[in-house]
Design a protein around this motif. Sequence first.
Motif, PDB file in Angstrom:
ATOM      1  N   ASP A  30       0.783  -1.142  -0.176  1.00  0.00           N
ATOM      2  CA  ASP A  30       0.032   0.038  -0.020  1.00  0.00           C
ATOM      3  C   ASP A  30       0.943   1.148  -0.169  1.00  0.00           C
ATOM      4  N   ARG A  49      -4.886   9.666  -2.097  1.00  0.00           N
ATOM      5  CA  ARG A  49      -4.936   9.069  -0.912  1.00  0.00           C
ATOM      6  C   ARG A  49      -5.777  10.138   0.231  1.00  0.00           C
ATOM      7  N   VAL A  85       3.249   2.103   1.779  1.00  0.00           N
ATOM      8  CA  VAL A  85       3.677   2.375   3.217  1.00  0.00           C
ATOM      9  C   VAL A  85       5.222   1.776   3.296  1.00  0.00           C
ATOM     10  N   ASP A 138       3.194  13.186   0.124  1.00  0.00           N
ATOM     11  CA  ASP A 138       3.634  12.120   0.960  1.00  0.00           C
ATOM     12  C   ASP A 138       3.481  12.808   2.531  1.00  0.00           C
ATOM     13  N   TRP A 188       6.055   6.193   9.960  1.00  0.00           N
ATOM     14  CA  TRP A 188       5.423   5.560   9.004  1.00  0.00           C
ATOM     15  C   TRP A 188       5.500   6.696   7.863  1.00  0.00           C
ATOM     16  N   VAL A 247       4.255   7.544   4.009  1.00  0.00           N
ATOM     17  CA  VAL A 247       3.005   7.151   3.194  1.00  0.00           C
ATOM     18  C   VAL A 247       3.151   7.941   1.838  1.00  0.00           C
TER      19      VAL A 247
END
Length: 243
Positions: free
Chosen positions: A17, A153, A19, A44, A36, A38
């Motif tokens: 995904d 996203r 990640v 991002d 994390w 993303v």
Amino acid sequence: MQRISPDKWYAVERREDDVTAISEPFIQEFYRCNIWHVRGRDSDMLVDSGMGVVSLREWVPLVTEKPLIAVASHTHFDHIGCHHEFECRAVHEAEADLLANPTRANTLADPYVTDDIFDALPPEPYCSKCYAVKAAPATRILRDGDHIDLGDRLFEVIHTPGHSPGGIALWEEKTGILFSGDILYDGPLIEDTYHADAGDYLRSMQRLLTLPVRLVHGGHFPSFSGERYRALIRNWLDEKERA
């Protein structure tokens, strides 16, 4: 104790995904924050930034590839140490003052940051007694129900007080991914910090149980499935009912 060179301080692991997990493996697991990263189409997101004892921007090139928003799940020392390195910084309104005015006491560096939390020390001139989080005033204040839009996203901000007053989780409905911060992970939960609240914790857990989560990336310890997520919450709630 051995000191580690900055190029070896971080471990980076690509997950599904888009990640990526970034960690500081020489910090003992209980104190080691999950960072994390993303990827989005337009920008991002970084969820938490570790202790800040080695520069993320300098030693993890991934975090400089695109415009990036650094989100604080909450403002304890192990989660916001490198936030000052990023131009765009987001935090819940209840902890904005802490991000802007960190101290050893209000970030919990005192009493937790000692040499004992490390298996090997950061490079010189790091000193546990001298350690302090740098101020990183928020450029965006988050509230419950806000969204962080990366272009393709969309993450909903879920206010999850209990561990701390401004704790948040980030929920991506499309993928079923939850970044849960420290309100829930697969390990011993901390419910007795100086600004923890038992009533808030209970309400946050009850709310989280309603989400159809597929995969959880927590603030500490390994990621886990939605089934494990629901079991952890139900077990926690059951224990509170019995208490």
